[in-house]
Design a protein around this motif. Sequence first.
Motif, mmCIF file in Angstrom:
data_model
loop_
_atom_site.group_PDB
_atom_site.id
_atom_site.type_symbol
_atom_site.label_atom_id
_atom_site.label_comp_id
_atom_site.label_asym_id
_atom_site.label_seq_id
_atom_site.Cartn_x
_atom_site.Cartn_y
_atom_site.Cartn_z
ATOM 1 N N ASP A 35 28.513 -18.432 -6.117
ATOM 2 C CA ASP A 35 28.891 -19.739 -5.540
ATOM 3 C C ASP A 35 29.655 -19.264 -4.120
ATOM 4 O O ASP A 35 29.229 -19.765 -2.825
ATOM 5 N N ARG A 38 26.507 -18.161 -1.824
ATOM 6 C CA ARG A 38 26.110 -19.286 -1.128
ATOM 7 C C ARG A 38 26.936 -20.276 -0.279
ATOM 8 O O ARG A 38 26.496 -20.352 0.882
ATOM 9 N N ASP A 39 28.243 -20.125 -0.498
ATOM 10 C CA ASP A 39 29.067 -20.724 0.522
ATOM 11 C C ASP A 39 29.232 -20.012 1.710
ATOM 12 O O ASP A 39 29.131 -20.407 2.915
ATOM 13 N N THR A 40 29.436 -18.644 1.594
ATOM 14 C CA THR A 40 29.397 -17.870 2.723
ATOM 15 C C THR A 40 28.168 -17.842 3.524
ATOM 16 O O THR A 40 28.081 -17.885 4.676
ATOM 17 N N GLY A 42 26.215 -20.518 3.839
ATOM 18 C CA GLY A 42 26.414 -21.744 4.539
ATOM 19 C C GLY A 42 27.360 -21.673 5.695
ATOM 20 O O GLY A 42 27.129 -22.280 6.772
#
Length: 103
Positions: A35, A38-40, A42
């Motif tokens: 997670d 994926r956030d990084t 984004g």
Amino acid sequence: MPGDPIVYDEPPLSAFGLPDRVDPYAGVPDTVVHDVFRDTAGFLIAECARLALLATSEPERERWRARSIEVLDQRRYVAADDRAELRRHIERWQAEIDELRER
């Protein structure tokens, strides 16, 4: 023996709710590391989009769009259970985000 130094076995930093200096994700499930990965990605894509919008030339705009696509591809192809590779990308991308935000 008298005069010998006293040795204390220190508990891991995670025992105090602090991140481990070597592995900030020690004790964190792989799903959470994924997670963060994926956030990084984004956040990096958002920075590239910001720079594309601020670009003063079409080649510069295209450069930032291309970088966004590269990050999307990398995000897609890194295995969700490859913890070491996820961490490498997180660290590299975070450094890139920090650099881009200074612009």
